[in-house]
Design an enzyme around this catalytic site. Structure first.
Site, PDB file in Angstrom:
ATOM      1  N   CYS A  83      43.623 -35.332  78.919  1.00  0.00           N
ATOM      2  CA  CYS A  83      43.294 -33.937  79.237  1.00  0.00           C
ATOM      3  C   CYS A  83      41.835 -33.908  79.657  1.00  0.00           C
ATOM      4  O   CYS A  83      40.951 -34.296  78.886  1.00  0.00           O
ATOM      5  CB  CYS A  83      43.502 -33.047  78.019  1.00  0.00           C
ATOM      6  SG  CYS A  83      45.226 -32.805  77.600  1.00  0.00           S
ATOM      7  N   CYS A  94      40.904 -28.051  72.765  1.00  0.00           N
ATOM      8  CA  CYS A  94      39.675 -28.016  73.557  1.00  0.00           C
ATOM      9  C   CYS A  94      38.705 -26.958  73.046  1.00  0.00           C
ATOM     10  O   CYS A  94      39.095 -25.836  72.774  1.00  0.00           O
ATOM     11  CB  CYS A  94      40.013 -27.766  75.022  1.00  0.00           C
ATOM     12  SG  CYS A  94      40.754 -29.203  75.773  1.00  0.00           S
ATOM     13  N   CYS A 143      41.121 -19.273  72.215  1.00  0.00           N
ATOM     14  CA  CYS A 143      40.563 -20.533  72.700  1.00  0.00           C
ATOM     15  C   CYS A 143      39.102 -20.699  72.282  1.00  0.00           C
ATOM     16  O   CYS A 143      38.263 -19.836  72.541  1.00  0.00           O
ATOM     17  CB  CYS A 143      40.678 -20.584  74.222  1.00  0.00           C
ATOM     18  SG  CYS A 143      40.006 -22.095  74.942  1.00  0.00           S
ATOM     19  N   GLY A 177      37.595 -25.247  80.611  1.00  0.00           N
ATOM     20  CA  GLY A 177      37.447 -24.614  81.915  1.00  0.00           C
ATOM     21  C   GLY A 177      38.762 -24.242  82.581  1.00  0.00           C
ATOM     22  O   GLY A 177      39.834 -24.682  82.175  1.00  0.00           O
ATOM     23  N   LEU A 204      50.936 -18.579  80.395  1.00  0.00           N
ATOM     24  CA  LEU A 204      51.345 -17.167  80.408  1.00  0.00           C
ATOM     25  C   LEU A 204      51.048 -16.509  79.059  1.00  0.00           C
ATOM     26  O   LEU A 204      50.395 -15.475  78.991  1.00  0.00           O
ATOM     27  CB  LEU A 204      52.828 -17.071  80.753  1.00  0.00           C
ATOM     28  CG  LEU A 204      53.273 -15.875  81.571  1.00  0.00           C
ATOM     29  CD1 LEU A 204      52.472 -15.729  82.850  1.00  0.00           C
ATOM     30  CD2 LEU A 204      54.762 -15.980  81.886  1.00  0.00           C
ATOM     31  N   HIS A 205      51.584 -17.103  77.986  1.00  0.00           N
ATOM     32  CA  HIS A 205      51.258 -16.740  76.602  1.00  0.00           C
ATOM     33  C   HIS A 205      51.680 -15.341  76.179  1.00  0.00           C
ATOM     34  O   HIS A 205      51.337 -14.895  75.068  1.00  0.00           O
ATOM     35  CB  HIS A 205      49.764 -16.925  76.319  1.00  0.00           C
ATOM     36  CG  HIS A 205      49.242 -18.287  76.625  1.00  0.00           C
ATOM     37  ND1 HIS A 205      49.975 -19.435  76.390  1.00  0.00           N
ATOM     38  CD2 HIS A 205      48.054 -18.702  77.157  1.00  0.00           C
ATOM     39  CE1 HIS A 205      49.263 -20.495  76.761  1.00  0.00           C
ATOM     40  NE2 HIS A 205      48.103 -20.068  77.234  1.00  0.00           N
ATOM     41  N   CYS A 253      33.920 -22.067  79.682  1.00  0.00           N
ATOM     42  CA  CYS A 253      34.948 -21.370  80.453  1.00  0.00           C
ATOM     43  C   CYS A 253      34.605 -19.886  80.524  1.00  0.00           C
ATOM     44  O   CYS A 253      34.207 -19.295  79.512  1.00  0.00           O
ATOM     45  CB  CYS A 253      36.319 -21.557  79.806  1.00  0.00           C
ATOM     46  SG  CYS A 253      37.677 -20.795  80.734  1.00  0.00           S
ATOM     47  N   CYS A 301      39.597 -16.339  76.677  1.00  0.00           N
ATOM     48  CA  CYS A 301      40.875 -16.110  75.996  1.00  0.00           C
ATOM     49  C   CYS A 301      40.633 -16.093  74.487  1.00  0.00           C
ATOM     50  O   CYS A 301      39.915 -16.939  73.957  1.00  0.00           O
ATOM     51  CB  CYS A 301      41.884 -17.192  76.363  1.00  0.00           C
ATOM     52  SG  CYS A 301      42.303 -17.226  78.114  1.00  0.00           S
ATOM     53  N   ASN A 356      46.563 -23.038  67.846  1.00  0.00           N
ATOM     54  CA  ASN A 356      45.617 -23.889  67.119  1.00  0.00           C
ATOM     55  C   ASN A 356      44.625 -23.024  66.354  1.00  0.00           C
ATOM     56  O   ASN A 356      44.500 -21.823  66.623  1.00  0.00           O
ATOM     57  CB  ASN A 356      44.853 -24.776  68.111  1.00  0.00           C
ATOM     58  CG  ASN A 356      45.682 -25.949  68.599  1.00  0.00           C
ATOM     59  OD1 ASN A 356      46.177 -26.742  67.809  1.00  0.00           O
ATOM     60  ND2 ASN A 356      45.832 -26.062  69.904  1.00  0.00           N
ATOM     61  N   GLU A 412      34.385 -31.839  76.905  1.00  0.00           N
ATOM     62  CA  GLU A 412      35.341 -32.567  76.081  1.00  0.00           C
ATOM     63  C   GLU A 412      36.493 -33.119  76.917  1.00  0.00           C
ATOM     64  O   GLU A 412      36.845 -32.559  77.954  1.00  0.00           O
ATOM     65  CB  GLU A 412      35.914 -31.655  74.991  1.00  0.00           C
ATOM     66  CG  GLU A 412      34.873 -31.143  74.028  1.00  0.00           C
ATOM     67  CD  GLU A 412      35.444 -30.154  73.025  1.00  0.00           C
ATOM     68  OE1 GLU A 412      36.682 -29.986  72.979  1.00  0.00           O
ATOM     69  OE2 GLU A 412      34.650 -29.546  72.294  1.00  0.00           O
ATOM     70  N   SER A 472      46.603 -27.252  85.089  1.00  0.00           N
ATOM     71  CA  SER A 472      47.008 -26.205  84.155  1.00  0.00           C
ATOM     72  C   SER A 472      46.078 -25.018  84.339  1.00  0.00           C
ATOM     73  O   SER A 472      44.866 -25.128  84.162  1.00  0.00           O
ATOM     74  CB  SER A 472      46.931 -26.726  82.714  1.00  0.00           C
ATOM     75  OG  SER A 472      47.313 -25.725  81.808  1.00  0.00           O
TER      76      SER A 472
END
Length: 344
Positions: A106, A333, A120, A160, A216-217, A113, A117, A291, A93, A192
């Site tokens: 992007c 994504c 995600c 990724g 970081l999150h 990936c 996470c 999201n 994507e 990123s």
């Protein structure tokens, strides 16, 4: 004889390839002009090259551009999401975003990936392989041709982890920057990363002055462990230390991405902890409401988001709430790929 994808080569490599085939060096410049400036991806349409040489080029090379199999465009702001099919049938994507002062893309660096996470959708689809330099570069070319735009800002934050495909990503960046190719300024290109600490330190010695964004999150290992499995290998202190080493060498500000999740990392105490963690670093914290995601995490309220933002600012940390784009489409994504049934 196996044809070679011309987009996988650097400029110098392509000059060497052409020279070995007894083609003049200026033919490299002509071919690249057709590809990057005119968006022509067929040698036989390159009319300032003789027919014999076009046939010769077609015998040895090809130009691999991904096939669009789903495109969604926001009616609100024009944000456009692309699902591409690669040569081997796998899918990736890209996203096109419009801002007052730039047109941004992007771009994906891997098929899927490996980091998984929790928030995600890409991680939920699994990891298949790294993209080649040509497959990374071709996403921009395909978007520019399809939408008739000149992309002047590129962020490697699609599908990724870019720093786990380090060599291919840096080669793609060099090609975007090369004057004979995309000719995009290095400061308009951002990597990123989820925090591959050793590669962040290595990136500090990269010859191009690109931008760095670190996801970081969380303000501590306890919370980050819950949402980012990579934290077991690269704990939060190690990631922050690598950012300090990067900043000492480059003198560049680092963007800290922080996905805000209701009831998990969105309170003022978390903001204070984050401010303490980032003390001594020149950063911009980008706060992003989560999201739609496989773990069904919810977004914090505006009140919580603003309290978090204000607490960071009280601690002299530059911070902003991300301007959301493409809210009426699956713009995060991995969402489009997961929704598309029966696609690899």
């Amino acid at each position: 004889m196996i044809k070679k994808n011309i987009l996988d080569f650097s400029y110098d490599e392509l000059v060497k390839e052409f020279t070995n085939l007894n083609l003049k060096k200026f033919r490299v410049d002509q071919v690249l002009d057709w590809i990057f400036k005119k968006h022509i991806f067929d040698f036989f349409e390159m009319t300032n090259i003789s027919k014999n040489e076009r046939e010769f080029l077609d015998e040895y090379f090809y130009i691999s551009i991904p096939e669009p199999i789903d495109i969604q465009e926001s009616k609100i702001d024009g944000t456009t999401k692309f699902l591409w099919k690669l040569e081997d049938g796998r899918t990736i994507e890209s996203v096109l975003l419009f801002y007052p002062n730039r047109i941004s893309a992007c771009i994906s660096s891997q098929v899927g990936c490996p980091l998984k996470c929790k928030f995600c959708s890409t991680g939920a689809s699994g990891f298949e392989r790294n993209l080649t330099p040509g497959e990374i570069v071709a996403q921009v070319l395909a978007i520019e041709k399809l939408k008739d735009v000149n992309i002047n800002n590129i962020v490697l934050m699609g599908m990724g982890e870019p720093l786990l495909n380090y060599d291919n990503v840096l080669k793609a960046i060099r090609n975007w920057n090369n004057k004979k190719m995309k000719n995009l300024g290095a400061r308009r290109i951002t990597i990123s990363t989820s925090g591959i600490a050793d590669k962040i330190e290595e990136l500090a010695d990269f010859e191009l002055d690109i931008r760095l964004s670190v996801s970081l999150h969380a303000p501590n290992n306890y919370i980050r462990d819950q949402i980012m499995p990579i934290n077991a290998k690269y704990p939060i202190e190690e990631v922050v230390q690598s950012c300090k080493i990067y900043q000492e060498k480059t003198k560049n500000r680092v963007t800290i991405e922080y996905i805000a999740i209701k009831g998990l990392n969105d309170e003022e105490k978390h903001a204070q902890e984050l401010a303490d963690l980032l003390k001594g670093l020149k950063v911009m914290v980008n706060i992003i409401p989560v999201n739609p995601n496989p773990a069904n995490y919810e977004r914090p309220s505006k009140k919580f988001l603003n309290s978090f933002l204000n607490k960071l600012k009280e601690n002299n940390i530059e911070a902003t709430l991300r301007i959301e784009k493409g809210t009426d489409i699956d713009a995060a994504c991995g969402q489009l790929k997961m929704r598309k049934k029966g696609v690899k």
